[in-house]
Design a protein around this motif. Sequence first.
Motif, PDB file in Angstrom:
ATOM      1  N   SER A  91       0.852  -1.187   0.000  1.00 53.94           N
ATOM      2  CA  SER A  91       0.000   0.000   0.000  1.00 53.94           C
ATOM      3  C   SER A  91       0.888   1.237   0.000  1.00 53.94           C
TER       4      SER A  91
ATOM      5  N   TYR B 188      -3.570  10.878  -2.559  1.00 53.95           N
ATOM      6  CA  TYR B 188      -3.821   9.759  -3.466  1.00 53.95           C
ATOM      7  C   TYR B 188      -3.295   8.502  -2.792  1.00 53.95           C
TER       8      TYR B 188
ATOM      9  N   GLU C  72      -3.120   3.972  -2.839  1.00 54.11           N
ATOM     10  CA  GLU C  72      -3.212   2.789  -3.684  1.00 54.11           C
ATOM     11  C   GLU C  72      -2.958   1.545  -2.855  1.00 54.11           C
TER      12      GLU C  72
ATOM     13  N   ASP D 284      -2.038  -2.140  -3.686  1.00 56.77           N
ATOM     14  CA  ASP D 284      -1.610  -3.040  -4.756  1.00 56.77           C
ATOM     15  C   ASP D 284      -1.599  -4.464  -4.216  1.00 56.77           C
TER      16      ASP D 284
ATOM     17  N   ASP E   1      -7.458   1.882  -5.894  1.00 63.29           N
ATOM     18  CA  ASP E   1      -6.836   3.185  -5.666  1.00 63.29           C
ATOM     19  C   ASP E   1      -7.933   4.199  -5.419  1.00 63.29           C
TER      20      ASP E   1
ATOM     21  N   LYS F 161     -12.818   5.207  -3.299  1.00 65.29           N
ATOM     22  CA  LYS F 161     -11.904   4.188  -3.801  1.00 65.29           C
ATOM     23  C   LYS F 161     -12.573   3.409  -4.934  1.00 65.29           C
TER      24      LYS F 161
END
Length: 336
Positions: free
Chosen positions: A204, A228, A230, A232, A241, A268
Amino acid sequence: MRYVSLLALGTVVIPTAFAIEPIPKESGVSGFVNLGAGVTSVESNSLAKFGSVDIGNATIDSLNQTADTRTVGIPVIGLELAYTFADTRTQIFLGNQLEDYIQFDFSTRAGIRQEIGKAGIIGASFLQTPLPTEVWEDPFLTGSDRSNTDRTSDGYRLIWDSIYGTGLELRYSSREVDIDRERSGESLGLSDSELALLNRNGDSSRFTVQYTVSYDRMKHIVTPAVAYFEQDSDGNAMAYDGMSFSVNYIYRMDNRWRFVTNASFGFKEFNEENPVFDSKADGDRFGVSFTAFYAQPFGWKGWLANAGVVWFEEDSDVNFYDSSVSLFNAGLLYRF
């Protein structure tokens, strides 16, 4: 994963009214310690335990229902120990930074801050999960008790603050998320490819830009921020994301009272449909918090009595993932 820090709002707090200067003017030891307790109500189908406190329901009857609410008492403890080398404008630290602690982010950090002249202050720190967090091995098991498993989220953070004498701050954090026993969906008879989509392990990251302004001789301090983030995850149905928008407001009423208010909104978007629900679990996040500080209670120098309330909610397109947290806490904080 959405439950990286369930008690944090994702809002930005820079309590200039209370915090020690990032790099004190004199060499020596500094820091803070807070001892307190709180009552929290948690609604989550995924989170099992925080520290030694059970906050999840082991048994669920259906995947179509939202989670039941559990109300429990929790300790609220924070500590930072720092040492400053004034000649080189360097500070090393260990523990919970005060500005993070006040936003209910209990991650333990070990790192360094360095003033670089007019360019501002840069910092780097390792992030470690301070209290064991447990989730369900297979959160989709119904009709019988689900088993707990450890979830760790360790990594690092980079910060560039007071950029060229302004209120601008940039921060980036990265963590590796590890589920000790990942068995999501095994109770449902899914195919190997579908099970792979549900893997919660991964990385993350979060990048935040914020700007602090003050007026009326620091009586009012406002910090808007945009981030921002994310996730992953190894499983694409668990990877997402999104962005969050927040504002922090600090009001200094007089020499003794300080009030910190936060509000945030985020959203999200997931990479793929969840094979359990045949839908993406896209959602929105909302949060608000309020904390009051009273200096020198009972005439005790260096102490701050504090009490706060927090409300956080996530509204997902999949009801199973709807979650909420409310918290009331009180404590005594000592700065040295």
